[in-house]
Design an enzyme around this catalytic site. Structure first.
Site, short mmCIF file in Angstrom:
data_model
loop_
_atom_site.label_atom_id
_atom_site.label_comp_id
_atom_site.label_asym_id
_atom_site.label_seq_id
_atom_site.Cartn_x
_atom_site.Cartn_y
_atom_site.Cartn_z
N HIS A 206 2.86 -2.79 7.28
CA HIS A 206 3.93 -2.58 6.24
C HIS A 206 4.10 -1.01 6.28
CE1 HIS A 206 -0.07 -1.58 4.39
NE2 HIS A 206 0.58 -0.92 3.34
C1 UD1 Z 1 2.32 0.77 -1.48
C2 UD1 Z 1 1.51 2.01 -1.50
C3 UD1 Z 1 0.75 1.77 0.08
C4 UD1 Z 1 0.10 0.64 -0.01
C5 UD1 Z 1 0.76 -0.45 -0.21
C6 UD1 Z 1 0.10 -1.79 -0.17
C7 UD1 Z 1 2.30 3.98 -1.85
C8 UD1 Z 1 3.29 5.44 -1.42
N1 UD1 Z 1 2.49 3.35 -0.87
O1 UD1 Z 1 3.21 0.81 -0.22
O2 UD1 Z 1 -0.08 2.95 0.26
O3 UD1 Z 1 -0.62 0.41 1.32
O4 UD1 Z 1 1.39 -0.43 -1.51
O5 UD1 Z 1 1.04 -2.80 -0.44
O6 UD1 Z 1 2.21 4.18 -2.97
N2 UD1 Z 1 8.30 -4.61 -3.16
C9 UD1 Z 1 8.72 -5.74 -3.86
N3 UD1 Z 1 7.60 -6.50 -4.54
C10 UD1 Z 1 6.60 -5.95 -5.05
C11 UD1 Z 1 6.42 -4.25 -4.53
C12 UD1 Z 1 7.03 -3.87 -3.49
O7 UD1 Z 1 9.35 -6.50 -3.12
O8 UD1 Z 1 5.77 -6.51 -5.96
C13 UD1 Z 1 9.10 -4.22 -2.04
C14 UD1 Z 1 10.35 -3.53 -2.40
O9 UD1 Z 1 11.42 -3.40 -1.85
C15 UD1 Z 1 9.84 -1.88 -2.51
C16 UD1 Z 1 9.17 -1.86 -1.21
O10 UD1 Z 1 8.45 -3.38 -1.27
O11 UD1 Z 1 10.88 -0.85 -2.66
C17 UD1 Z 1 8.02 -0.82 -1.21
O12 UD1 Z 1 7.07 -0.72 -2.35
P1 UD1 Z 1 6.28 0.52 -2.96
O13 UD1 Z 1 5.38 0.29 -4.00
O14 UD1 Z 1 7.02 1.38 -2.96
O15 UD1 Z 1 5.42 0.76 -1.71
P2 UD1 Z 1 4.67 -0.20 -0.65
O16 UD1 Z 1 5.23 -0.16 0.54
O17 UD1 Z 1 4.13 -1.48 -1.15
#
Ligand code: UD1
Length: 378
Positions: A206
């Protein structure tokens, strides 16, 4: 009474706060408030973990959702500040290295509230990783730094952080894993996927560095294709991975792929069972490097660096980068001769107890009424 706000925001936070919160809530001298920032909000990325880990409903949910790093961090800060002002805690306890971790540490620090950071000191020395910025800044702001492996103590010393603030307590992820091991054994996930113990590999990806660029995805999928000729591959895909694979034009290829099973993100118990019974894991996650070390399952980390070097030095982890040329030889070696790791010291299931004891000790030295309550706690 010691007032503590404990913060969680994203999936890897939930297994870290669960054992700490459960220890805190057994202490009569502590009043705790669980704040969920809402960084992760999908049922499978959040609620399911609360249920499986026996976490209580958050006292406050900031519901920040997704956004750019700046927007997400700023939203958490804007919404967390009034909570701190209303409740005036003695401590804000944050875990891990996600955006919510840094945002809440910064708010607390500016309000003069002490910050305790669990999983301090880990460094990949790769500033391109958003988590590295979060780690460095959170540690610089923290008053108590709980460290999971000796490399963390060394890193913090080099950064000039006072030794008396730093405590090597072990790994709180081990607490959660050991507590849920037998429950996870009841999971039916292998039967549901039609796979047998040690006859499959588990993949998770991811990180932006791995799933945001078509050339890297092409290389990684190529390596997984080759592995899947020998071994079934199960790939529980993070929402951002799925979205990016579609956006980069890999959707069709993934849907047609039969030997690689792309499935929805799994809950804690199913994923623990899946990992524990696998032949090997290929991942870019931080936490999974630790979990495979605890379970003694071979792990190939699809990155050039790790902030958790003990998993390589003592555990079953190996760094193999992201090119098929480096992944495949490592895969063949690991199949022939699986690594025999050991579980690092202090990854013994009692880290949360140590954290709570230290937190209480630190609070005690400042407030005599707490000393009285602790003295009478049963
Ligand atoms: C975050 C953490 C990362 C961790 C990961 C575990 C940061 C900088 N990164 O990354 O360290 O390893 O979580 O999962 O905080 N999204 C959904 N549903 C959700 C959450 C996210 O669809 O419930 C999608 C959205 O498009 C979002 C993208 O995932 O924009 C990224 O989510 P985000 O929380 O920004 O970072 P992660 O990649 O999940």
């Amino acid at each position: 009474m010691v007032k503590i706000i404990i913060v969680c925001g994203a999936r890897p936070n939930f297994m870290k706060v669960a054992p700490i919160l459960s220890c805190l809530r057994r202490e009569r001298a502590v009043s705790s408030l669980l704040v969920h920032t809402g960084q992760h909000y999908d049922q499978r990325m959040s609620e399911l973990f609360f249920r499986e880990l026996g976490l209580p409903k958050p006292d406050v949910n900031l519901e920040v959702g997704s956004g750019s790093h700046a927007v997400q961090t700023a939203e958490v800060m804007k919404r967390f500040e009034p909570v701190c002002i209303e409740h005036r805690p003695d401590w804000v306890l944050v875990v891990g290295d996600v955006n919510s971790t840094l945002a809440c540490a910064l708010v607390a620090s500016k309000l003069g509230i002490r910050v305790a950071h669990v999983e301090s000191g880990l460094r990949s020395f790769d500033r391109a990783m958003p988590e590295e910025t979060n780690r460095l800044l959170t540690d610089a702001l923290s008053d108590l730094l709980f460290v999971s492996e000796p490399s963390g103590v060394t890193n913090l010393r080099k950064e000039g952080i006072a030794g008396k603030k730093v405590r090597l307590v072990g790994n709180v992820m081990a607490d959660t894993l050991l507590q849920h091991r037998s429950q996870a054994d009841q999971s039916q996930i292998l039967r549901l996927l039609g796979i047998r113990p040690r006859q499959y590999a588990v993949v998770t990806l991811h990180r932006p560095a791995n799933v945001d660029r078509a050339d890297v995805v092409e290389e990684l999928l190529g390596a997984l294709d080759a592995i899947s000729e020998q071994l079934a591959v199960v790939f529980p895909a993070h929402p951002r991975t799925r979205k990016n694979f579609e956006a980069l034009g890999f959707g069709e290829r993934i849907r047609k792929q039969e030997r690689i099973r792309f499935v929805e993100p799994l809950g804690y118990l199913d994923f623990l069972k899946l990992t524990a019974d696998s032949a090997l894991v290929l991942t870019d996650s931080g936490g999974i490097q630790e979990e495979t070390t605890i379970l003694g399952v071979p792990c190939l980390t699809l990155r050039a660096n790790t902030e958790r070097p003990i998993t390589v030095e003592q555990g079953t982890n190996q760094l193999v980068g992201t090119s098929a040329k480096s992944i495949l030889p490592a895969y063949h070696r690991i199949r022939r001769d699986p690594p025999k790791g050991r579980v690092p010291d202090l990854w013994d299931g009692r880290t949360a107890e140590r954290i709570v004891e230290i937190l209480l000790g630190e609070s005690l030295s400042r407030s005599p009424d707490v000393a009285e309550l602790v003295g009478t706690a049963g």
